[in-house]
Each structure stands twice: as structure tokens, then as C-alpha cells.
Design an enzyme around this catalytic site. Structure first.
Site, short mmCIF file in Angstrom:
data_model
loop_
_atom_site.label_atom_id
_atom_site.label_comp_id
_atom_site.label_asym_id
_atom_site.label_seq_id
_atom_site.Cartn_x
_atom_site.Cartn_y
_atom_site.Cartn_z
N LYS A 198 -5.76 -54.73 -64.80
CA LYS A 198 -6.21 -55.15 -63.67
C LYS A 198 -5.21 -54.93 -62.36
O LYS A 198 -4.40 -54.51 -62.59
CB LYS A 198 -6.70 -56.61 -63.46
CG LYS A 198 -7.73 -57.20 -64.52
CD LYS A 198 -8.98 -56.72 -64.29
CE LYS A 198 -10.18 -56.97 -65.50
NZ LYS A 198 -9.95 -56.17 -66.65
N ASP A 199 -5.99 -54.69 -61.18
CA ASP A 199 -5.28 -54.35 -59.91
C ASP A 199 -3.99 -55.30 -59.72
O ASP A 199 -4.05 -56.52 -59.95
CB ASP A 199 -6.05 -54.46 -58.66
CG ASP A 199 -7.25 -53.23 -58.70
OD1 ASP A 199 -8.35 -53.69 -59.39
OD2 ASP A 199 -7.13 -52.49 -57.99
N LYS A 200 -3.03 -54.86 -59.11
CA LYS A 200 -1.78 -55.37 -58.67
C LYS A 200 -2.17 -56.36 -57.71
O LYS A 200 -1.94 -57.56 -57.32
CB LYS A 200 -0.50 -54.58 -58.73
CG LYS A 200 0.59 -55.37 -58.23
CD LYS A 200 1.98 -54.56 -57.98
CE LYS A 200 3.20 -55.25 -57.78
NZ LYS A 200 4.35 -54.86 -57.52
N ASP A 212 -7.10 -50.10 -61.91
CA ASP A 212 -7.63 -51.16 -61.88
C ASP A 212 -8.36 -51.67 -63.16
O ASP A 212 -8.40 -52.63 -63.44
CB ASP A 212 -8.52 -51.69 -60.77
CG ASP A 212 -9.47 -50.52 -60.60
OD1 ASP A 212 -10.36 -50.97 -59.52
OD2 ASP A 212 -9.26 -49.43 -61.07
#
Length: 720
Positions: A270-272, A507
Site C-alpha cells: 500500500k501507499d506510503k 500502491d
């Protein structure tokens, strides 16, 4: 649309809006899918732009907006959607009955045993220093109680046979302890690590890195022998994280538990810069140990514990639910915003691979992938190790020093631990100087394969742009590839073609919306067009591989022309390293077009840029109120949050005034000149909620809405 539509009146009806939409694509101001924009000649110090990786078209020519993406990481919320269509939320920290039962897997420490004899035997095996370290470790352990004792690392030991003796010693004499082998602090010699047994299954036969798909499977044959039969062998939990990527968050948890990071299983990264919630599994762990970490973790929470029979693997999700807030929205009118939002829902977007796919640095991952496909091992290593723009000064200094001196030990001492690929390469080069291919194979498989997959995505993006620019989005044309949804002889099955990947810079992982399982791909013939069987929504394009079809029209040429300019051959391999050859990869397919699912949107006004405009899982759990009374009003199209007031006519007027002031460029603070108190009108935000299949990029949906670049550099500029 409900809510805002009824308040605007007849000035611009949805039917009138949609009648203006063209059937041909709207190109961006800088189309550059042309083969002359070869990835091989891309300026290395240049910040990566969308046009560099083939992102150059829009679905419609509707006016765009101005808005800031990810001004705060809380403006980008992602919740995983499992294979059954359930949205994953963090809802509870409670332990279920089966989860809370204190069933110790390891042999408990005897209250009346001092282990003097065992420590003396250990002294003769490992020396005075390590025996004192072990004695101090044992003194910290309280028999019969929950212990949270940090593992110890014994002295560096280059003798593998001696390390085996040490492992066997602990296995025989300290059954409540487990050992494994880790790197020394300077990345040179191996060390034995000792910790309390947690049933995590870290002991056992070491897996060989064979490069098969089984490498990605979580531990499924380790741990204690007396695990309760009524419990599943895997503990599943929901991981909530803020402003951290998945690997970073799991690394923190692994370190605190004293286990290896590869023990975790998850469906996708998943996105940071976001707030995300996803499912994670771990082999034979008690939830009490994980739940105890919540008071120590910063920006990470775990909960919703349950036992399951199987661990998660990459690709085992159906998509992600996004809640995205665009701040500082500027448009010429409310009608423009409404048309853009409804246009995105109706018309969708081109299903490009977003910039995250190609890395955030000045050395895009697809350039490294092209070097690997050419068999230029040293060039690939240099691209990974060389100094690059945009990194922290201290990291860049380490890279420059290594490039100048070649001092591997010095580089390993100072390179950050999160630079996994760089450290793996240097460790291999220290053992085998000059063997660049072996050094590349030292990178974890999911990470090293990301480079080649990135190059496949690079070609796909350019092919998609050419397909859309040449033939538009209103029709299927002769030679297109489309989904064929019934069994038919001669069709190409997708089930064997999907390649799973842990996309460390993106993501989500590559595995799902390529083509649904059980569907097939066929080439469109004249009779298909006459029958009107297919629409543009059925059109797919291939990611190059040995078992895919190319379109039987001139779109196929773009793949080969661009590959040739990069010195890459798609139909043959120029080297013997199969994993870095497209001919050894099966390939897959990806939809050209995607519509957001369960799309909702709201117009909000705000005066404080630090006030959150969307509710997170933690807000729900803590019963907090992210909306401050009197400061925020909302306009919703239905399914709006109960804490957001439905837009009233005076609220619309307020938003229109603010938009007008901002659009004029005279007063971006939206100050109301008629307000004698000098108070400022609120700024405008657009909050969107939608679901996308896995492998789809939400940033590409936002790009269609804004008609501007989604690059971090661009949004930093407009934020400033």
C-alpha cells in the site's frame, strides 16, 4: 447525482453535460509516446514526468480543476478489499476467545532451575563474552509470566559448522529459546541471534531461494509441534498504518517481535504517503504479543485478530477502496467541478500504470529493467548504486564515496537499511568481486523482478496511448484484443498468464485486474464488429511475454519499435539468465479502460489546513470528531458521512464565492472584501470515494479529473 444537483438548478443539466463529451480522447499538452522518447536516452538527473513513461492521453476534454493531491497524508485513505468484496477496516483491538487463550507453545522456564551447568557448557563452546551475555539474558526472564525481552546477538562467527553446533546446543539445552542466523552489524560476518520462543516458527530447515512462486508463501511448516488443533496455523490481523509503506511497517513489527520480516504474508503493498488498512498473516503467533505492541508503535496499529488455515499471498485481494481529499480546489464555477466529478464516474479513465510503478527517484526502475533485459549486468548494478538526485544528502554522500573508492565495507556501514537492493548487491560483490549477475540475483526476488515488470509496464503505457490516440475510446476496431467470456477453442486462457509481483514502489501488487480468472482473450474480427458484441470496455493490451497475443493491427508495432530503440528483443533472449528475459515470462493482459466503482463525491469548505476532512478507522474506534463545528460544511452526492451537513443553498453560494475569488488569481486566500471583520472565506476541498480493482492506480483517476500531472514535484509546487 443527488444533493448538489438539486441545488444548482437548471443551469447545466447532467444530460447537457454528457452530450458535450467527445468520443475521441483528449491528449495532454505534451504527448510523447513517440518512439523518439526512448527510455535509454532519458536524462538521468531529470525528475520523472508522466510523458516519460507513456502517460499522455485523457478520456474526455472536460475542463480540469486545480487541486492539491496528498497535501496531508491523511488526505489519501486506502482500505483493502478482500476477494469476497469486503472492505477491510481496523475495528477492534479486542482478543477473541480462542485468540486470548494463553496456550504456550514452547516449553516454559522452570522456576527452580538456574542453568549453571548449561551456561558452563556454553562457555566452553562460545567463550566468556557470549556466556555472560546469555546469563544476563536469562536473568531478565521471569518464569510463568509474559516476557518482552529483547533478543541477543552473539559474537560474529564465520565458521558455519560452529554456528550449527551453537544452534544444536540451544535446541538441546534451552527448549524455550530459539536461534537463527543474522548479519553482523557491519554486514560482514554472520551472527547467531537468540530469543524467547514465540511459536513464530523461525527455526527449522532453511528455504532455498529457488525463484519459484513458493518463495512468496509465508512459513507453513515451522513452529512448535504442540500448536492447538482447533486453531488455524496462521494468525490474521488488520494492519493500520500512517505515512509508512507496508514493508517498513512490517519491518518494525518484526523487529519488536524478534522474528524475520519474511514471516508475514500480505496480499499487496500500500501507499506510503497515506493512511491504509490491509490484512496480514503470520504463522503460529499469539495475538497477545502483537496486541501488546500497540502501546509502543508509532503510526502503526494492529487488531481484528483471528486464526485462519492459510497465509495470505500476493495478489489475494479484489481491489482497494480509496477516500481521497483534494485541497485548495480552484475552478471557474461549481458547475465545472460537478461536471468533472460526474464525468469521471460516467467516462472513467485510461488504466495507465502510474508514476509509482517506475520509482520515485531520478533513476526510473524501467531503465534498470531495460539494462537487465539487454544482459548489461554491470550497467544495471551501476544504475542501482550510483548517486541520484532527490535523495537525502547523507545517502547521496555514501553513494558518491563508494563510486569513488569502491569501499564496500564503508558503504555497508553507512547505507540505510531500507535500501535493500543496494545492500544485497554490495554484500554479494564483497563475496564475489566482479560477479554482477550473481550480485543482482542477491536482491530479493520480488524486488529484482520489479525492474523487468516495470519495463513491461513502460511498453504497455505507450501502447495504450497509441491505441487511444489513433482509434479513440468510442469503438472496438479490427485486430483489437478483447475479453471473451465463454469457453471457446482457440482462445488464449489468462489463468496461466498472470504473474504475481510485490510492487515495492507502487500502491498495489500486479495480479488481478489484468483479466479476470476464467475469461479468455480473442482477436476482434469483422464479424464481431458487425454483430456489435464488444465495446471499448472489453479491450485489453498485453504485457509482453512468451504466451501472449499481440493485437493484429498497428498497435503491436509500438511494442517492438520501442523495445528495439532500447536494445531489447521481445521475441528472443540475448543471455542465459532466464528470470531477466521476457521470453521466459508468460506475460499477461490489462484492461485499457477503467471506471471507478461505487463512486461518491463531496464538496467541502475549510479554514484550517490542519483539520482532517475524512474519517479514518482510528477516528471511528476512538469516537473522535474530525469535523469541527462551524468550520466545515459539505455538499454531497449521497452516501455522505453523517458528520457532514448536506449542502444548503447558502453553502453553495459560499463555495461559489470562494471559487470565484481563487479563480481570479487576485486573492488566493479567498478573503471576502465585503467582510468588515477581515475574516477569510473557507477554501474548497473535493472529497472522493471509489473502489478500484487491484493493480489500478487511483492517481490515474485523479489525473483524469484534474487534467494535470500527478507527479509529487508538481503537487509540491502548487501546494507551495
Amino acid at each position: 447525482m443527488r444533493g448538489i444537483t438539486s441545488l444548482i438548478g437548471p443551469s447545466l443539466s447532467p444530460a447537457a453535460l454528457f452530450s458535450l463529451l467527445p468520443l475521441k480522447p483528449f491528449p495532454s499538452p505534451k504527448p510523447s509516446f513517440s518512439p523518439s522518447s526512448s527510455s535509454r536516452t532519458l536524462a538521468m538527473a531529470k525528475t520523472l514526468d508522466e510523458s516519460d513513461v507513456g502517460i499522455s492521453c485523457y478520456v474526455s476534454s472536460l475542463p480540469g480543476l486545480r487541486g492539491v493531491l496528498k497535501q496531508r497524508y491523511a488526505d489519501f485513505i486506502v482500505n483493502e478489499v478482500d476477494r469476497d468484496g469486503n472492505i477491510v477496516h481496523l475495528t477492534s483491538f479486542d482478543l477473541a476467545l480462542d485468540c486470548s487463550e494463553d496456550k504456550e507453545e514452547g516449553k516454559p522456564i522452570a522456576d527452580d532451575k538456574s542453568y549453571v551447568k548449561e551456561i558452563e557448557l556454553f562457555r566452553s563452546l562460545c567463550g566468556e563474552k557470549d556466556s555472560e551475555l546469555l546469563k544476563g539474558f536469562l536473568d531478565k526472564i521471569t518464569p510463568g509470566e509474559e516476557n518482552d525481552v529483547e533478543p541477543i546477538v552473539l559474537s560474529p562467527d564465520s565458521d558455519k559448522s560452529h554456528r550449527t553446533e551453537v544452534h544444536n546446543f540451544f535446541k538441546k539445552n534451552f527448549k524455550f529459546l530459539v536461534t537463527d542466523t543474522v548479519e553482523g552489524l557491519e554486514g560482514s560476518l554472520k551472527c547467531v541471534r537468540v530469543r524467547l520462543s514465540s511459536g513464530a516458527g523461525e527455526r527449522g530447515k532453511k528455504r532455498k531461494n529457488s525463484g519459484s512462486s513458493s518463495d512468496a508463501r509465508p512459513f507453513d511448516s515451522r513452529g512448535s509441534d504442540n500448536w492447538p488443533d482447533h486453531l488455524g496455523k496462521f494468525l490474521r490481523f488488520h494492519l493500520y498504518k500512517e505515512n509508512k509503506d507496508t514493508q517498513e511497517a512490517l519491518a518494525v513489527i518484526a523487529k519488536m517481535l524478534g522474528i524475520q520480516q519474511r514471516s508475514f504474508g500480505f496480499a499487496g503493498t500500500k501507499d506510503k504517503r497515506a493512511i491504509t488498512t490491509q490484512r496480514v498473516t503470520i504463522f503460529k503467533q499469539h495475538p497477545k504479543r502483537l496486541a501488546a505492541l500497540n502501546n509502543k508503535l508509532c503510526g502503526i496499529k494492529v487488531g481484528d485478530f483471528s486464526y485462519v488455515k492459510e497465509g495470505l499471498m500476493l495478489g489475494q485481494l479484489s481491489g482497494n477502496r480509496f477516500t481521497i481529499t483534494l485541497r485548495g480546489v480552484i475552478a471557474d464555477s461549481v458547475d465545472t467541478i460537478k461536471a468533472a466529478a460526474e464525468g469521471l464516474e460516467k467516462n472513467g479513465f485510461i488504466n495507465y500504470y502510474g508514476l509509482q510503478r517506475f520509482g520515485s527517484g531520478s533513476v526510473p526502475t524501467h531503465l534498470i529493467g531495460a539494462a537487465l533485459l539487454r544482459g548489461e549486468w554491470k550497467s544495471a548494478v551501476d544504475l542501482i548504486l550510483d548517486p541520484r538526485e532527490g535523495e537525502r544528502a547523507e545517502t547521496r554522500a555514501v553513494r558518491e564515496q563508494y563510486k569513488e573508492t569502491g569501499d564496500i565495507d564503508l558503504a555497508l556501514r553507512h547505507l540505510p537499511r531500507y535500501l535493500v537492493a543496494e545492500r544485497a548487491i554490495l554484500q554479494c560483490l564483497k563475496k564475489c568481486p566482479g560477479n554482477y549477475l550473481q550480485a543482482l540475483k542477491g536482491i530479493p526476488r520480488t524486488l529484482r523482478m520489479m525492474y523487468v515488470h516495470s519495463y513491461q509496464s513502460f511498453l504497455w503505457n505507450h501502447a495504450a496511448s497509441l491505441r487511444v490516440q489513433k482509434y479513440g475510446i468510442g469503438q472496438v476496431v479490427l485486430g483489437d484484443l478483447v475479453l471473451y467470456k465463454e469457453d471457446s477453442a482457440g482462445m488464449v486462457a489468462d489463468e496461466d498468464n498472470v504473474e504475481t509481483e510485490d510492487d515495492c514502489h507502487g500502491d498495489i501488487s500486479l495480479a488481478s485486474n489484468i483479466v479476470e480468472k476464467g475469461h479468455f482473450v480473442k482477436v476482434v474480427k469483422s464479424e464481431d464488429i458487425s454483430a456489435g458484441c464488444y465495446t471499448f470496455e472489453d479491450v485489453v493490451l498485453p504485457l509482453p511475454g512468451s504466451r501472449i497475443l499481440y493485437p493484429e493491427n498497428d498497435i503491436a508495432d509500438i511494442y517492438h519499435r520501442m523495445a528495439e530503440k532500447d536494445g531489447v528483443k521481445l521475441a528472443e533472449s540475448v543471455h542465459s539468465a532466464k528470470e531477466f528475459s521476457i521470453t521466459s515470462m508468460t506475460g499477461s493482459y490489462r484492461r485499457v479502460f477503467q471506471r471507478p466503482i461505487d463512486f461518491v463525491w463531496e464538496l467541502l469548505t475549510y479554514t484550517d489546513g490542519d483539520v482532517p476532512l475524512a474519517e479514518t478507522d482510528m477516528d471511528v474506534i476512538s469516537k473522535s470528531k474530525p469535523y469541527e463545528d462551524g468550520k466545515i460544511q459539505g455538499c454531497a452526492n449521497g452516501n455522505h458521512d453523517s458528520k457532514v451537513e448536506v449542502c444548503q443553498p447558502e453553502s453553495l453560494s459560499l463555495i461559489a464565492d470562494c471559487l470565484s475569488a481563487n479563480a481570479s488569481g487576485v486573492n488566493l486566500s479567498c478573503e471576502d472584501p465585503g467582510d468588515k471583520s477581515g475574516a477569510h472565506l473557507p477554501k474548497v476541498a473535493l472529497k472522493l470515494g471509489f473502489t478500484l480493482p487491484s493493480s489500478c492506480y487511483a492517481t490515474m483517476a485523479i489525473r483524469e479529473l484534474l487534467k494535470t500531472s500527478t507527479s509529487v514535484a508538481y503537487h509540491k509546487t502548487i501546494n507551495q
